[in-house]
Each structure stands twice: as C-alpha cells, then as structure tokens.
Scaffold this active site. Structure first.
Site, PDB file in Angstrom:
ATOM      1  CD  GLU A 110      62.647-105.003 128.347  1.00 36.17           C
ATOM      2  OE1 GLU A 110      62.634-105.791 127.390  1.00 36.17           O
ATOM      3  OE2 GLU A 110      63.395-105.133 129.335  1.00 36.17           O
ATOM      4  CD  GLU A 119      61.594-106.924 133.055  1.00 34.25           C
ATOM      5  OE1 GLU A 119      62.554-107.418 132.415  1.00 34.25           O
ATOM      6  OE2 GLU A 119      60.456-106.813 132.588  1.00 34.25           O
TER       7      GLU A 119
END
Ligand code: FCB
Length: 491
Positions: free
Chosen positions: A208, A397
C-alpha cells in the site's frame, strides 16, 4: 446512487437471499430481481477453479512483537507507538500476537484451515538495524525458520518486503521523501531475496504505497506522523523509483521470482452523474489506486490534478520515468471499501487535486464503521482488468473488523464476518466469470492484531486472540473459510 433497498440490515438481506437460493435451488445463476437497483450486492454462487489459491495476510509489526529482540533496530512504528497520544489506548506492537515466538502455532492454524498461501512481511530493522550495511543473521534466520515451517506445511510463503516498518535511522535521514533511500531499499531487497530465495519465490515489493506515503507524510495519522504535502508528493515519486529499481534487483537475484506489489484500492464512485463529479472520481482513482501502478506498467503518472501533475514538486528528473518502470508479474489488490467522490474548488496542498471524498454509508457498517458494499469490489477488479489488459491479479488483502468475542462456551459466532466474506468473494467470482484473471484471495487477517493507530481496538482476525494470555480461538468465520478453502465452492 442506488436507493436503500429496505429497512433491513445487509445481514438480514443476504440471509434472505441465501434462503431463497436454498428454496429455488438455482446453483449458478444470478438471482432475478424486478429492477436494476434491487440487484445491488446480489449474492451469486460460484465454483472457484481447483488451482485458485486460498490464503491469509499478515504483517510484521502487527503480529510479531519482540520489538527489541535478537538485535532488531527501532522502526518508525516503534517510535510512533511509543510516543504518547499517537495510538488509541496507548497500545503498542511491542508484544502484539507474539508471533515471533509463536509462528509455528500460527502456521499450524493456517494449515488447519486448509490454506495454501500465507502472506507475511519482513521487518527491515530486523535485517538491518539502522537500514544499512551488514545484515543481522538472527533476523534472517527467523524468516528462514518461518518460511521452512510454511513449506513443510505445504503453504506457499508470499513475502512482502516493506509493510511500513521503516528503520527509524533512515527516517532520521529524511525517510521516503529523500531519494537516497532508493539505494538502501534496493540493497535490503537484495539481501532478503538472496537469503530466502531458495524457500520463497513469490514477493510483494511494497504494501500500500499510497497509504504509507499519505497517512504517514501528509495526514500525520501514521508513522512518521508528518503533515507536509510537498514531502508526500516527493515520497510518492521516490517510492515509485524504489519500486522499479527493487524489481530489477530482485529479478537479477533470480529471474524466476514472481514479483508484484500490494496496492490499496478503493472504488471511486462519482457522487452524482454530473461531468464534474465524474472527472473528480477519475482524479481520485488516479491518485488513490493508480499512482504507483501506471508508473510501473506504463512508465507514466496518471492525471490526478485538474492542471498538470506537479512534477517539479515531486522532484522528477530526466530519466526517472524509465526507472519507475516495473513489469510486475502480478498485481496485488488490497480492497476494503468504496468511496464517493465529488468535485470541489481547487485549493492549496492536497486540495489542489480538487477532490472531495466521502465514506459511503448506504450499506451496513462494520464495527470499524467501514461500509459493506461488495459491488465496489467487483467494479474495482473489472476496472483494473480493463485498464491493464487483463493482468494476473492476486487479492492480497480483504477483510473486516467485528468485535465478536467468545460466548459462554468459548465459541465465537461471528456471522457478520461470514456474511461479509461470502459477499466479497461472490464479487470476486462475478469478476472471474466476466473474465478477470484473479488467481488468489488472502483474507485479512489470520489473527486479531495490532491495527496501527487503532491499536487493539479493531479485530480483523479469522482467529480470536486473547491478548492477556495469547490464547488463539478459531472463530466461526475461520471454520467457514477453512471449509470453503477445501472445496472452492461458494454457496
Ligand atoms: C490495510 C493494511 C493492513 C491492515 C488492514 C486492515 O490498509 O495493509 O496492514 O491494517 O488495512
């Protein structure tokens, strides 16, 4: 925006659908509803292919603990959580789930749940205490033991090289906004991939990049708690160069490694159909979802500002747009929720993007107040599939925080997590039916863990952790997910 369907919760709504499925026994067709609006988030059963990879995702600082053990250095998250007022409840990752000592038990849990992939991250300051120089053998040995245990359990190790725990001494030298970090990061990636490469062949370079640059350098919510938009924009460019250079360095260690990055993605839905909101949603997508991806795959920045992107503020130099290229073997998508985007007048700093973001609240909310809206996930996967010509995707995720705890019998009946996961996996199945090349799904997370600035106030695990004695209890959702992983049959 689709109107609210009825006064019922999504749980009741889905429950109704599943009931209808049982009665009408239609195995694989979408349920027919009278109007388009009413098909929002409709559940569609799906048989996942045999080679689909079922897994879980974790991260070093969130589960390992042992923050100062075996010559590990201080990370920016140690510094942040040890600073009064930064983390809810003054919680820290000093012990977390103590997975540094209990990894065998945790891998045993993954095995019991029939999982075939375990995503973990390597803590940079365990390998190089101050981010440079000779590696710390004890740190490398820990990850070797972890990877060996996974391989023995027939669970694929998927290692993330950077999940936010930067060595503090590198932050003291400027952190990600300072270009010098590229050389340090590349050296660290070479050390790790060389040392573990006989056991680990699947790698995520970053976790991220948008989140750790914006929440860390612009919003001050995460380590290193800065609020400097110009520094953030520089950091984004440096991270892009580091991604490209690390990609080449890792491939030079072994050309057969599969290398990707796990991108945070959030479907950007225009608040209204008007042209201005549509354009704002495109800018939000460019910055939030695509800023570290288009650089890698196309060697260019997407347009995230109404005017030109601020290449001078970012410190872009001649030749950089070759360095940022990284023909990733797979795209990792971390997906949690959608956002509603509208245009606003351009201002200074982040407001120069002229974008207003709102959390959508049309669907039910998790205990973290994140909206449950699987259709956004479907749209996101399809958008990336279209924009990048059907790339290989791994869901790196996806998950939800619900605070269910053991009942009198010690069971954790977390039906809401089952409903959430069933709904989001149905969105994945629909995308696959429509041609998306999704190869894997990693639930966030195996265990309840340290949720960054929220400390232990959120619980994302398929397995409950009692943080007083580190006891682990598989929640009903864990048992449910384990059965699904065994059959691939989403009903
Ligand atoms: C993601 C992070 C992960 C976890 C989940 C809930 O943004 O990558 O570490 O905290 O959110």
């Amino acid at each position: 925006m689709a109107p609210r369907l009825c006064g019922c919760s999504r749980r009741e709504f889905l429950g109704g659908l599943i009931g209808a499925a049982a009665v009408s026994a239609v195995p694989s067709a979408a349920f027919a509803f009278p109007s388009a609006a009413q098909t929002a988030n409709a559940f569609v059963p799906y048989q996942f292919p045999k080679d689909f990879v079922w897994g879980v995702a974790t991260a070093s600082y969130q589960i390992e603990g042992a923050w100062n053990v075996d010559s590990k250095g201080e990370s920016i998250w140690d510094r942040f959580s040890h600073t009064v007022g930064k983390v809810k409840g003054a919680d820290t990752g000093d012990i977390a789930c103590d997975s540094y000592h209990r990894y065998r038990e945790d891998i045993e849990l993954a095995k019991r749940l029939n999982l075939k992939s375990y995503r973990f991250s390597v803590s940079w300051p365990r390998i190089q205490a101050d981010g440079t120089g000779k590696p710390n053998q004890k740190g490398l040995d820990y990850y070797k033991r972890l990877a060996d245990t996974l391989v023995e359990a027939k669970v694929r190790p998927l290692a993330t090289l950077y999940h936010w725990d930067l060595p503090q001494p590198l932050q003291d030298k400027g952190g990600w906004p300072n270009r010098d970090i590229v050389g340090r990061f590349v050296e660290y990636c070479e050390i790790v991939t060389r040392a573990l490469g006989d056991r680990v062949t699947n790698w995520c370079i970053f976790n991220e990049p948008w989140v750790f640059t914006f929440l860390g350098y612009a919003w001050g919510m995460h380590a290193p708690a800065l609020k400097d938009f110009a520094a953030t924009m520089r950091a984004t460019h440096v991270v892009n160069i580091a991604q490209g250079q690390a990609f080449r360095a890792i491939k030079a260690v072994n050309a057969r490694f599969r290398v990707g990055t796990a991108y945070s993605m959030s479907y950007c839905q225009p608040l209204t159909p008007g042209a201005e909101d549509q354009a704002a949603a495109k800018r939000a997508h460019a910055m939030g979802n695509d800023w570290f991806l288009r650089t890698a795959l196309k060697g260019e920045y997407p347009k995230a500002f109404p005017g030109e992107n601020p290449l001078d503020v970012m410190g872009v130099k001649a030749g950089d747009m070759e360095l940022v290229r990284a023909p990733l073997d797979f795209l990792g998508i971390n997906y949690y929720r959608r956002q509603l985007v509208s245009a606003k007048p351009a201002g200074q700093g982040e407001d120069s993007m002229a974008v207003k973001h709102e959390d959508a609240t049309e669907g039910p909310l998790t205990d973290f107040a994140w909206e449950v809206w699987p259709d956004g996930f479907y749209e996101m996967i399809m958008q990336i599939t279209r924009e990048y010509g059907n790339p290989a995707i791994e869901i790196t995720e996806n998950g939800c925080s619900y605070l269910d705890s053991p009942d009198a019998k010690g069971h954790i009946p977390d039906q809401r997590r089952i409903d959430f996961t069933r709904g989001y996996l149905s969105a994945v199945g629909r995308a696959m039916k429509d041609g998306a090349d999704v190869r894997a799904y990693h639930h966030w997370s195996l265990l309840d863990n340290f949720e960054w600035a929220e400390g232990f106030a959120q619980r994302f695990g398929l397995v409950y952790v009692d943080f007083r004695d580190q006891r682990r209890i598989i929640k009903d959702s864990g048992h449910w997910y384990g059965r699904l992983a065994a059959t691939g049959s989403l009903t």
